[in-house]
Design an enzyme around this catalytic site. Structure first.
Site, mmCIF file in Angstrom:
data_model
loop_
_atom_site.group_PDB
_atom_site.id
_atom_site.type_symbol
_atom_site.label_atom_id
_atom_site.label_comp_id
_atom_site.label_asym_id
_atom_site.label_seq_id
_atom_site.Cartn_x
_atom_site.Cartn_y
_atom_site.Cartn_z
ATOM 1 N N TYR A 1 0.841 -1.202 0.000
ATOM 2 C CA TYR A 1 0.000 0.000 0.000
ATOM 3 C C TYR A 1 0.882 1.260 0.000
ATOM 4 O O TYR A 1 0.843 2.073 -0.902
ATOM 5 C CB TYR A 1 -0.867 0.046 1.265
ATOM 6 N N SER A 2 1.669 1.413 1.103
ATOM 7 C CA SER A 2 2.365 2.683 1.339
ATOM 8 C C SER A 2 3.406 2.988 0.267
ATOM 9 O O SER A 2 4.051 2.086 -0.268
ATOM 10 C CB SER A 2 3.070 2.656 2.694
ATOM 11 N N GLU B 1 -7.372 -4.980 9.487
ATOM 12 C CA GLU B 1 -6.046 -4.801 10.092
ATOM 13 C C GLU B 1 -6.174 -4.085 11.435
ATOM 14 O O GLU B 1 -5.451 -4.365 12.373
ATOM 15 C CB GLU B 1 -5.155 -4.005 9.139
ATOM 16 N N GLU C 1 -3.168 9.763 14.929
ATOM 17 C CA GLU C 1 -3.837 10.999 14.478
ATOM 18 C C GLU C 1 -4.911 10.669 13.429
ATOM 19 O O GLU C 1 -6.002 11.251 13.443
ATOM 20 C CB GLU C 1 -2.808 11.967 13.882
HETATM 21 C C1 LIG Z 1 6.468 -1.512 11.485
HETATM 22 C C2 LIG Z 1 5.735 -1.004 10.277
HETATM 23 C C3 LIG Z 1 5.267 -1.922 9.336
HETATM 24 C C4 LIG Z 1 4.597 -1.458 8.192
HETATM 25 N N1 LIG Z 1 4.189 -2.380 7.266
HETATM 26 C C5 LIG Z 1 3.581 -1.957 6.131
HETATM 27 C C6 LIG Z 1 3.208 -2.898 5.108
HETATM 28 O O1 LIG Z 1 3.430 -4.107 5.226
HETATM 29 N N2 LIG Z 1 2.642 -2.421 3.978
HETATM 30 C C7 LIG Z 1 2.369 -1.094 3.806
HETATM 31 O O2 LIG Z 1 1.813 -0.757 2.770
HETATM 32 N N3 LIG Z 1 2.720 -0.171 4.741
HETATM 33 C C8 LIG Z 1 3.318 -0.577 5.897
HETATM 34 N N4 LIG Z 1 3.684 0.339 6.872
HETATM 35 C C9 LIG Z 1 3.492 1.770 6.591
HETATM 36 C C10 LIG Z 1 2.409 2.430 7.431
HETATM 37 O O3 LIG Z 1 1.144 2.061 6.983
HETATM 38 C C11 LIG Z 1 2.652 3.949 7.334
HETATM 39 O O4 LIG Z 1 3.856 4.216 8.033
HETATM 40 C C12 LIG Z 1 1.530 4.756 7.939
HETATM 41 O O5 LIG Z 1 0.374 4.663 7.157
HETATM 42 C C13 LIG Z 1 1.924 6.253 8.092
HETATM 43 O O6 LIG Z 1 2.383 6.758 6.895
HETATM 44 P P1 LIG Z 1 3.781 7.520 6.764
HETATM 45 O O7 LIG Z 1 4.808 6.672 7.408
HETATM 46 O O8 LIG Z 1 3.956 7.907 5.348
HETATM 47 O O9 LIG Z 1 3.654 8.816 7.672
HETATM 48 P P2 LIG Z 1 2.945 10.189 7.267
HETATM 49 O O10 LIG Z 1 1.630 9.909 6.636
HETATM 50 O O11 LIG Z 1 3.913 11.029 6.514
HETATM 51 O O12 LIG Z 1 2.677 10.807 8.697
HETATM 52 C C14 LIG Z 1 3.693 11.493 9.444
HETATM 53 C C15 LIG Z 1 3.044 12.067 10.697
HETATM 54 O O13 LIG Z 1 2.048 13.038 10.325
HETATM 55 C C16 LIG Z 1 0.785 12.709 10.932
HETATM 56 N N5 LIG Z 1 -0.306 13.029 10.008
HETATM 57 C C17 LIG Z 1 -0.383 12.712 8.692
HETATM 58 N N6 LIG Z 1 -1.547 13.148 8.164
HETATM 59 C C18 LIG Z 1 -2.230 13.730 9.180
HETATM 60 C C19 LIG Z 1 -3.515 14.379 9.273
HETATM 61 N N7 LIG Z 1 -4.341 14.478 8.218
HETATM 62 N N8 LIG Z 1 -3.903 14.872 10.466
HETATM 63 C C20 LIG Z 1 -3.078 14.768 11.566
HETATM 64 N N9 LIG Z 1 -1.854 14.182 11.535
HETATM 65 C C21 LIG Z 1 -1.442 13.670 10.358
HETATM 66 C C22 LIG Z 1 0.854 11.211 11.182
HETATM 67 O O14 LIG Z 1 -0.004 10.812 12.222
HETATM 68 C C23 LIG Z 1 2.323 11.026 11.548
HETATM 69 O O15 LIG Z 1 2.517 11.321 12.899
HETATM 70 C C24 LIG Z 1 4.366 -0.076 8.008
HETATM 71 C C25 LIG Z 1 4.836 0.830 8.961
HETATM 72 C C26 LIG Z 1 5.507 0.383 10.079
HETATM 73 C C27 LIG Z 1 5.983 1.394 11.066
#
Ligand SMILES: Cc1cc2nc3c(=O)[nH]c(=O)nc-3n(C[C@H](O)[C@H](O)[C@H](O)COP(=O)(O)OP(=O)(O)OC[C@H]3O[C@@H](n4cnc5c(N)ncnc54)[C@H](O)[C@@H]3O)c2cc1C
Length: 374
Positions: free
Chosen positions: A113-114, A229, A356
């Site tokens: 996804y990400s 999930e 959040e």
């Molecule tokens: C251990 C681990 C395993 C993972 N495994 C997978 C996987 O198998 N497949 C996959 O696809 N992804 C996976 N992920 C990714 C995970 O889904 C993303 O890290 C998560 O969705 C957050 O996205 P980001 O890291 O891009 O952070 P960002 O979206 O950039 O967020 C950064 C910060 O900003 C805050 N923020 C963002 N938007 C808003 C808003 N609108 N309002 C308030 N605050 C906000 C967030 O809460 C966070 O604190 C994994 C992540 C981890 C840590």
């Protein structure tokens, strides 16, 4: 023999032979004995190679599994995320093709996804898929944080199949095989714990053979999966949490840390909060109509598990800051269980949707508060 005794006897017997089994071989052992997929919903669940079990039996299995100290499951993405999604949105042909190998413990899945520009804001997905002229798609783009991608045989990928589409429109939920040298490259990411569960995945014309739920319906399918999930699978997880809490309590009693009234109060609070989570999970088990339930569950367990990690290192005291073995260049990351819990749980309030984002969902969809400005 009742179900609990059967589950416990099987686990004790198999773990006695191989207390630390190879995770992949362990999946096959579980599959051959019929322990994978017992939670799959649907009238005809057993026709996919799994055995059906009542909801109570599913809970009992999860309890016994956590209690046994068996290794963390490598096949959980296929079993708990992909399978229910296919059962809900897949064709009969797709279910028959993909579910039996998951039930046998042979096929491991990962979740694509990400992306670097699409995490919380998943609708920002840019990975593009175009028809390849042979009934499939050629997929190009970059995924990130893909857990277990290095070991997985298959990946479900959210990609843009409508050129020029934006946000939630024009996305599709595609299935692709990981073994595509030259078209898929997986680069491990080193985590705080020193291990690399997650990875970067580079797709360069990778061939996706199937679309689930119809082309252009990827957002609906992807969101259905995310609710799983964040929600239902947390019940089994909490039983593992109870075991971890027991270990922290035992360590506190053994070291005398439990005599400190502050630590005692924290331990009791963790226990009470875990009980609240368990009740929340049981109350909402199997309910699909409550839009807030998965978000509440995720908010409760993410923070709880993080606080347990903090408590575990506090209980360990000053000595807990030191590794169990001297670190070397080859093994820089020997960690105690408490250190591992503390470091890994930093991710709990991020993956599966950050705190959040869960609060936004509850505010907008449950409480009816105005949408935040975008
Ligand atoms: C251990 C681990 C395993 C993972 N495994 C997978 C996987 O198998 N497949 C996959 O696809 N992804 C996976 N992920 C990714 C995970 O889904 C993303 O890290 C998560 O969705 C957050 O996205 P980001 O890291 O891009 O952070 P960002 O979206 O950039 O967020 C950064 C910060 O900003 C805050 N923020 C963002 N938007 C808003 C808003 N609108 N309002 C308030 N605050 C906000 C967030 O809460 C966070 O604190 C994994 C992540 C981890 C840590």
């Amino acid at each position: 023999m009742d179900f609990r005794t059967r589950a416990r006897t099987w686990l004790e017997g198999h773990l006695a032979h191989t207390p630390a089994p190879d995770p992949r071989a362990w999946e096959r052992e579980l599959g051959q004995a019929g322990w994978i997929g017992i939670g799959w919903p649907g009238e005809d669940g057993e026709s996919y190679g799994n055995r059906r079990a009542t909801l109570t039996e599913q809970v009992v299995w999860a309890e016994e599994y956590a209690r046994s100290g068996a290794p963390a499951r490598m096949g959980h993405i296929g079993e708990n995320l992909l399978a229910p999604t296919l059962i809900t949105y897949g064709t009969e042909e797709q279910k028959n093709r993909h579910l039996p190998p998951v039930a046998r413990g042979e096929t491991l899945w990962c979740q694509g996804y990400s992306e670097p520009g699409a995490g919380s804001d998943l609708a920002g997905v840019r990975t593009a898929a175009v028809p390849d002229g042979a009934g499939g798609y050629a997929v190009t783009g970059q995924k990130i944080w893909t857990s277990l991608a290095l070991d997985a045989d298959w990946c479900f990928v959210l990609a843009r199949t409508a050129p020029g589409s934006t946000r939630h429109h024009g996305l599709s939920f595609l299935l692709l095989e990981m073994d595509q040298p030259g078209r898929i490259e997986v680069r491990p990411i080193r985590q705080l714990t020193g291990t690399s569960e997650f990875n970067e995945v580079f797709l360069d014309g990778a061939r996706a053979t199937e679309v689930v739920g119809g082309e252009g319906n990827g957002w609906q399918v992807a969101m259905g999966l995310l609710a799983l999930e964040r929600g239902v699978s947390t019940l089994a997880q909490q039983i593992g949490f109870a075991e971890e809490l027991n270990q922290v309590v035992a360590a506190a009693v053994a070291s005398g840390a439990a005599d400190d009234p502050v630590i005692r109060a924290r331990l009791v609070a963790q226990w009470a909060e875990l009980d609240t989570m368990r009740r929340h999970a049981l109350r909402t088990l199997g309910s699909t109509g409550d839009p807030g339930a998965p978000s509440v569950a995720k908010l409760l367990w993410g923070g709880w598990h993080q606080r347990l990690g903090e408590l575990a290192v506090r209980v360990a005291g000053e000595a807990g800051a030191i590794g169990p073995e001297p670190w070397t260049a080859q093994r820089p990351y020997e960690l105690t269980d408490a250190q591992h819990l503390f470091l890994f749980s930093r991710a709990d309030t991020v993956y599966g949707g950050s705190d959040e984002i869960q609060r936004n969902i509850i505010a907008e969809r449950v409480l009816g508060l105005p949408r935040e400005p975008r």
